[in-house]
Design an enzyme around this catalytic site. Structure first.
Site, mmCIF file in Angstrom:
data_model
loop_
_atom_site.group_PDB
_atom_site.id
_atom_site.type_symbol
_atom_site.label_atom_id
_atom_site.label_comp_id
_atom_site.label_asym_id
_atom_site.label_seq_id
_atom_site.Cartn_x
_atom_site.Cartn_y
_atom_site.Cartn_z
ATOM 1 N N CYS A 1 -47.420 19.070 -32.127
ATOM 2 C CA CYS A 1 -46.939 18.974 -30.751
ATOM 3 C C CYS A 1 -47.490 17.703 -30.115
ATOM 4 C CB CYS A 1 -47.447 20.148 -29.923
ATOM 5 S SG CYS A 1 -46.773 21.723 -30.436
ATOM 6 N N ALA B 1 -43.366 21.630 -33.317
ATOM 7 C CA ALA B 1 -42.788 22.919 -32.903
ATOM 8 C C ALA B 1 -41.796 22.670 -31.770
ATOM 9 C CB ALA B 1 -43.894 23.853 -32.432
ATOM 10 N N TYR C 1 -47.199 32.701 -32.495
ATOM 11 C CA TYR C 1 -45.974 32.458 -31.710
ATOM 12 C C TYR C 1 -44.976 33.583 -31.993
ATOM 13 C CZ TYR C 1 -48.258 28.154 -30.473
ATOM 14 O OH TYR C 1 -49.174 27.263 -29.972
ATOM 15 N N ARG D 1 -43.330 28.295 -41.752
ATOM 16 C CA ARG D 1 -44.794 28.280 -41.720
ATOM 17 C C ARG D 1 -45.221 29.687 -41.379
ATOM 18 N NH1 ARG D 1 -49.026 24.023 -39.032
ATOM 19 N NH2 ARG D 1 -48.930 23.141 -41.110
#
Ligand SMILES: Cc1cc2nc3c(=O)[nH]c(=O)nc-3n(C[C@H](O)[C@H](O)[C@H](O)COP(=O)(O)O)c2cc1C
Length: 368
Positions: free
Chosen positions: A27, A59, A184, A229
């Site tokens: 990021c 991401a 996430y 991932r």
């Protein structure tokens, strides 16, 4: 010296990586409503020159609400797509090496500030937004309470992942990587710490991430590569464990994914993680052995010999690096030199090649 594994090409789905060194997704917190800007051009330009076998873009939110911060990239609008296409075009002008993008959704960890502003949930005057998750359980103390996603909303999110993948396809990415790690949204469904639903998406915690993976596989071309991932563990008792990760990867393989990157942690703030060089490599080895999936190891890999040992001993098929490559974007050139392998330099920089310097053996920095 046998030819180093690091510099042996790898077939991944329908593409070929010229070497097995991957720039891990990172990021940059520098986008404008999800669209890449000037910083990204400089960033992608740097890594296009790096010689890495694959570069994975950070991401990227499948929806606007799925971004981690106000500065995260997205693939939810035509503007996002156009800005990313411009950056990928710049990358293509520098290197033939493949480029990928990580598509994800931050779920209950969305609506937070940049790391250099504390990485905390956004306050009332910082334009926070309603976060969503499998269950209304916040990430930690003081974090936003997410709204539990309805079945209808889950369908909408699957569509959003598909639309983002179609945008990535039009942009011309070689690889899409689903972000199913680090606490996430997709991982929030997998972990019992964040998914306490009593419906089908709670009884079978893999259900939603697998529905996303299958839907994206349908639209993502076989002649490119699709991976994910994943977390091997939450590092918390009662959380997601390596055996769960093996079962998940088996299903991802069955769904037609080409690789997994094996990471861990970040599901809850209080996990105790034994961080040390290569601390996640053993998980990659376990998953590779037990599932025969192509794996990428990541985490505290920084030294070329360490990276080569991981590959040569069969613990992984690729290595991803984040901080070591930020620190030294010429890592790949120097590793190639160390192993006596010739790799392509951008011609504009060819004179920096150490073997091209008159007197290079005497001292770097003194030759003209
Ligand atoms: C600046 C920065 C940004 C990151 N952003 C992401 C990201 O977008 N997606 C992701 O899966 N991991 C992200 N990570 C984690 C890295 O990809 C990597 O897994 C982690 O840093 C461990 O590798 P390292 O020891 O080589 O840095 C980020 C790490 C850093 C340092």
């Amino acid at each position: 010296m046998p030819h180093p594994k690091l510099f042996t090409p790898l077939e991944l789905g329908g593409i070929t990586l010229p070497n097995r060194i991957v720039v891990s997704p990172m990021c940059q917190y520098s986008a404008h409503d999800g669209s890449m800007g000037d910083w990204h051009l400089a960033h992608l330009g740097t890594f296009a020159c790096s010689g890495a076998g694959l570069f994975v873009v950070e991401a990227t939110g499948a929806t606007r609400e799925g971004r981690i911060t106000h500065g995260c990239t997205g693939l939810y609008s035509d503007e996002n797509e156009a800005a990313m296409a411009r950056a990928v075009q710049l990358y293509r002008g520098i290197t033939r090496n493949p480029i990928g993008v990580q598509i994800g959704h931050a779920g209950r960890k969305a609506s937070s500030s940049f790391p250099w502003q504390g990485g905390k949930p956004l306050g009332a005057h910082e334009s926070p937004w309603q976060t969503v998750a499998p269950s209304p359980i916040p990430f930690g103390e003081g974090w936003h309470v997410p709204k539990e996603l309805s079945k209808e909303e889950l369908k909408g999110l699957i569509d959003a992942f598909v639309v983002a993948a179609e945008r990535a396809k039009r942009i011309g990415f070689d690889v899409v990587e689903l972000h199913a790690a680090h606490g996430y949204l997709l991982h929030q469904f997998l972990s019992p710490l964040s998914n306490q639903r009593t419906d089908a998406y709670g009884h079978d915690r893999m259900r939603f991430p697998l529905e996303v993976a299958r839907a994206v596989r349908e639209v993502w071309p076989k002649e490119r590569a699709l991976g994910a991932r994943i977390n091997a563990t939450d590092w918390v008792e009662g959380g997601w464990q390596p055996g769960d990760a093996v079962a998940f990867v088996r299903e991802l393989k069955r769904a037609g994914l080409d690789f997994v990157c094996v990471s861990s942690g970040a599901t809850v703030p209080h996990a105790k993680i034994p961080v040390a060089p290569g601390y996640q490599v053993g998980f990659s080895q376990k998953i590779k052995t037990e599932t025969e999936m192509t794996t990428r190891a990541v985490g505290m890999i920084a030294d070329p010999r360490q990276a080569e040992e991981i590959l040569a001993s069969g613990k992984a098929d690729m290595v991803a690096m984040a901080r070591a490559l930020l620190d030294n974007p010429r890592w790949v050139w120097h590793a190639a030199e160390r192993f006596g392998v010739a790799i392509d330099y951008p011609p504009q920089y060819a004179r920096s090649r150490h073997d091209a310097w008159p007197g290079a053996k005497i001292a770097r920095g003194q030759a003209k």
